[in-house]
Design a protein around this motif. Structure first.
Motif, PDB file in Angstrom:
ATOM      1  N   PRO A 198       0.793  -1.221   0.062  1.00  0.00           N
ATOM      2  CA  PRO A 198      -0.147  -0.019  -0.087  1.00  0.00           C
ATOM      3  C   PRO A 198       0.919   1.309  -0.379  1.00  0.00           C
ATOM      4  O   PRO A 198       1.655   1.424   0.900  1.00  0.00           O
ATOM      5  CB  PRO A 198      -0.900  -0.162   1.297  1.00  0.00           C
ATOM      6  N   GLY A 199       0.845   2.064  -1.077  1.00  0.00           N
ATOM      7  CA  GLY A 199       1.453   3.303  -1.037  1.00  0.00           C
ATOM      8  C   GLY A 199       2.980   3.089  -1.261  1.00  0.00           C
ATOM      9  O   GLY A 199       3.758   3.932  -0.776  1.00  0.00           O
TER      10      GLY A 199
ATOM     11  N   VAL B  23       6.554   3.313  -2.143  1.00  0.00           N
ATOM     12  CA  VAL B  23       7.238   4.085  -3.389  1.00  0.00           C
ATOM     13  C   VAL B  23       8.440   3.617  -3.459  1.00  0.00           C
ATOM     14  O   VAL B  23       9.321   4.148  -4.193  1.00  0.00           O
ATOM     15  CB  VAL B  23       7.168   5.596  -2.980  1.00  0.00           C
ATOM     16  N   GLY B  24       8.998   2.624  -2.617  1.00  0.00           N
ATOM     17  CA  GLY B  24      10.408   2.107  -2.970  1.00  0.00           C
ATOM     18  C   GLY B  24      10.540   0.956  -2.204  1.00  0.00           C
ATOM     19  O   GLY B  24       9.656   0.319  -1.562  1.00  0.00           O
TER      20      GLY B  24
ATOM     21  N   ALA C 200       3.388   8.745  -5.331  1.00  0.00           N
ATOM     22  CA  ALA C 200       3.319   9.231  -3.736  1.00  0.00           C
ATOM     23  C   ALA C 200       1.970   9.681  -3.657  1.00  0.00           C
ATOM     24  O   ALA C 200       1.299   9.996  -4.809  1.00  0.00           O
ATOM     25  CB  ALA C 200       4.333  10.426  -3.538  1.00  0.00           C
TER      26      ALA C 200
ATOM     27  N   GLU D  77       8.501   8.617   8.284  1.00  0.00           N
ATOM     28  CA  GLU D  77       8.593   7.420   7.426  1.00  0.00           C
ATOM     29  C   GLU D  77       7.687   6.395   7.918  1.00  0.00           C
ATOM     30  O   GLU D  77       7.432   6.226   9.228  1.00  0.00           O
ATOM     31  CB  GLU D  77      10.293   7.316   7.290  1.00  0.00           C
ATOM     32  N   GLY D  78       7.387   5.511   6.990  1.00  0.00           N
ATOM     33  CA  GLY D  78       7.038   4.058   7.319  1.00  0.00           C
ATOM     34  C   GLY D  78       7.873   3.212   6.558  1.00  0.00           C
ATOM     35  O   GLY D  78       8.943   3.547   5.838  1.00  0.00           O
ATOM     36  N   CYS D  79       7.485   1.929   6.758  1.00  0.00           N
ATOM     37  CA  CYS D  79       8.450   0.939   6.265  1.00  0.00           C
ATOM     38  C   CYS D  79       7.565  -0.338   5.888  1.00  0.00           C
ATOM     39  O   CYS D  79       7.046  -0.906   7.036  1.00  0.00           O
ATOM     40  CB  CYS D  79       9.667   0.599   6.969  1.00  0.00           C
ATOM     41  N   LEU D  80       7.557  -1.058   4.778  1.00  0.00           N
ATOM     42  CA  LEU D  80       7.018  -2.186   4.490  1.00  0.00           C
ATOM     43  C   LEU D  80       7.307  -3.295   5.543  1.00  0.00           C
ATOM     44  O   LEU D  80       6.647  -4.472   5.855  1.00  0.00           O
ATOM     45  CB  LEU D  80       7.188  -2.685   2.995  1.00  0.00           C
TER      46      LEU D  80
ATOM     47  N   PHE E   1      11.460  14.606  -0.937  1.00  0.00           N
ATOM     48  CA  PHE E   1      10.543  13.262  -0.376  1.00  0.00           C
ATOM     49  C   PHE E   1      11.571  12.119  -1.184  1.00  0.00           C
ATOM     50  O   PHE E   1      11.758  11.219  -0.734  1.00  0.00           O
ATOM     51  CB  PHE E   1       9.235  13.228  -1.201  1.00  0.00           C
TER      52      PHE E   1
ATOM     53  N   ARG F 198      14.544  11.469   0.606  1.00  0.00           N
ATOM     54  CA  ARG F 198      14.600  10.816   1.734  1.00  0.00           C
ATOM     55  C   ARG F 198      14.212   9.477   1.333  1.00  0.00           C
ATOM     56  O   ARG F 198      14.734   8.387   2.058  1.00  0.00           O
ATOM     57  CB  ARG F 198      13.297  11.387   2.532  1.00  0.00           C
ATOM     58  N   VAL F 199      13.429   9.050   0.414  1.00  0.00           N
ATOM     59  CA  VAL F 199      13.039   7.548   0.078  1.00  0.00           C
ATOM     60  C   VAL F 199      14.289   7.000  -0.334  1.00  0.00           C
ATOM     61  O   VAL F 199      14.586   5.992   0.270  1.00  0.00           O
ATOM     62  CB  VAL F 199      12.178   7.439  -1.092  1.00  0.00           C
TER      63      VAL F 199
ATOM     64  N   HIS G 175      16.467   6.184   2.648  1.00  0.00           N
ATOM     65  CA  HIS G 175      15.767   5.007   3.627  1.00  0.00           C
ATOM     66  C   HIS G 175      16.180   3.698   2.987  1.00  0.00           C
ATOM     67  O   HIS G 175      16.564   2.604   3.390  1.00  0.00           O
ATOM     68  CB  HIS G 175      14.181   5.359   3.697  1.00  0.00           C
ATOM     69  N   GLU G 176      16.181   3.731   1.610  1.00  0.00           N
ATOM     70  CA  GLU G 176      16.549   2.482   0.944  1.00  0.00           C
ATOM     71  C   GLU G 176      17.789   2.040   0.961  1.00  0.00           C
ATOM     72  O   GLU G 176      18.097   0.702   1.065  1.00  0.00           O
ATOM     73  CB  GLU G 176      16.004   2.448  -0.453  1.00  0.00           C
TER      74      GLU G 176
ATOM     75  N   PHE H 109       5.755   8.019   3.722  1.00  0.00           N
ATOM     76  CA  PHE H 109       5.687   6.865   2.683  1.00  0.00           C
ATOM     77  C   PHE H 109       6.067   5.573   3.491  1.00  0.00           C
ATOM     78  O   PHE H 109       6.136   5.576   4.487  1.00  0.00           O
ATOM     79  CB  PHE H 109       6.990   7.422   1.989  1.00  0.00           C
ATOM     80  N   SER H 110       5.961   4.687   2.514  1.00  0.00           N
ATOM     81  CA  SER H 110       6.172   3.308   3.132  1.00  0.00           C
ATOM     82  C   SER H 110       7.102   2.708   1.997  1.00  0.00           C
ATOM     83  O   SER H 110       6.448   2.653   0.780  1.00  0.00           O
ATOM     84  CB  SER H 110       4.727   2.604   3.209  1.00  0.00           C
ATOM     85  N   CYS H 111       8.125   2.269   2.540  1.00  0.00           N
ATOM     86  CA  CYS H 111       9.041   1.667   1.442  1.00  0.00           C
ATOM     87  C   CYS H 111       9.916   0.571   2.046  1.00  0.00           C
ATOM     88  O   CYS H 111      10.071   0.400   3.234  1.00  0.00           O
ATOM     89  CB  CYS H 111       9.516   2.592   0.650  1.00  0.00           C
TER      90      CYS H 111
END
Lengths: 171, 174
Positions: free
Chosen positions: A41-42, A44-45, A65, A93-96, A130, A133-134, A137-138, B172-174
């Motif tokens: 869900p949502g 982006v990476g 996004a 931030e969130g994370c799968l 943004f 940032r992604v 994070h990755e 975001f969620s990634c």
């Protein structure tokens, strides 16, 4: 479909290996990784180690996004390296790999990134906001780092209390 | 152990409040949930979710000795835990600052509520000096009617000298 590893799976802490062979096997994996990113869900990476595949491979697509942001579309980033970074900003931030949690993290605002594509060709990208940032994070995932290790306070990061000290006397 | 309780604990700050309170809860068989603990000037404030198999009276008996020993006000209420219900992160942050005066919070949040803001987190500080106090507030929330509705609402609040910023939060969620 590739399964997403979730915290506290120890495999998320492993440091990924550089990709050296740009062959059909890699391209097949990239297709599977794209499917996993698009299924979230949502999302982006995604980083390859989130699927237990410890290679330095990241996919980013900030055109997905929820609200429009400057972006380079879908990026296949293999062996990515940040070469410059500037500015600092708090963002959420969130994370799968960490379901049902979001938190504040400080990241660079603008970065320069070098990475190879699926054919092994090198590219340089200038990213901001943004999208920058992604990518940070990755790349952390490739080094076995989750955003949980970079959390800052819910409160004090937004308004640092200023010290209203008298100015140093002159003369 | 399926009943959740909300403990509210407030008192003059001193080292060891959290350690003593949570030790008593742990030793009494509680499992802790989410918490907000914050020092407001000289006062330490705790809102703490605790899961406990016994009655509210039994839970109070666990923590009352600590509260009394540290001169803390204690209040306990049963509530729904729902800790694993999916939740959306906030999508807007509002910051407010200006010369301190009565009515800033009521007027700003009144306008925001009418424009659909659901507040998730609010904090404020009084800074500056006694002669020239400054009020600083941040609010994270959901803009249920969109951010433009909040901007429009705040434009009409008209609290002189108060600066209000509205920024979208893109999670975001990634």
């Amino acid at each position: 479909m590739l399964a997403i590893l979730t915290y506290p799976d120890e495999r998320l802490k492993r440091v990924s290996e550089p990709v050296e062979r740009f062959e059909d096997e890699l391209r097949a994996f990239l297709t599977a990784l794209e499917e996993a990113m698009d299924a979230g869900p949502g999302g982006v990476g995604i980083a390859a180690p989130q699927t237990g595949h410890t290679q330095r491979i990241v996919l980013v697509d900030c055109s997905k996004a929820r609200k429009p942001v400057p972006n380079h579309g879908r990026l296949v980033l293999i062996n990515p390296e940040l070469t410059t970074w500037e500015g600092m900003e708090v963002g959420r931030e969130g994370c799968l790999s960490v379901p049902n949690y979001t938190g504040n993290v400080i990241r660079a605002v603008r970065v320069t990134l070098q990475a190879q594509d699926a054919q092994g060709e090198a590219h340089t990208y200038h990213l901001e906001g943004f999208e920058a940032r992604v990518v940070q994070h990755e790349i952390d995932h490739l080094d076995g780092i989750l955003f949980l290790e970079r959390l800052v306070s819910r409160r004090s990061d937004l308004f640092q209390r200023k010290n209203y000290l008298p100015s140093p006397s002159k003369g | 152990m399926n009943q959740w309780y909300m403990l509210t604990v407030v008192g003059r700050d001193r080292p060891g409040i959290v350690a003593q309170l949570t030790s008593a809860l742990y030793e009494g068989g509680c499992n802790l949930g989410e918490a907000s603990m914050l020092r407001l000037r000289r006062n330490f404030t705790i809102l703490l979710m605790a899961q406990f198999s016994g009655s509210m009276e039994a839970l109070e008996a666990l923590v009352r000795p600590v509260a009394d020993a540290l001169a803390l006000c204690l209040h306990i209420e049963p509530l729904e835990g729902d800790l694993h219900e999916p939740r959306d992160p906030p999508d807007v942050r509002i910051t407010v600052h200006g010369a301190d005066r009565a009515g800033i919070v009521a007027r700003v949040t009144g306008a925001l509520a009418a424009a659909g803001l659901d507040i998730l987190d609010l904090g404020s500080d009084v800074a500056g000096s006694e002669q020239q106090p400054i009020y600083v507030m941040y609010i994270d929330g959901y803009a249920t009617q969109g951010i433009e509705a909040l901007r429009t609402a705040l434009a009409t609040v008209g609290v002189e000298g108060i600066v209000v910023h509205i920024e979208p939060i893109q999670t975001f969620s990634c």
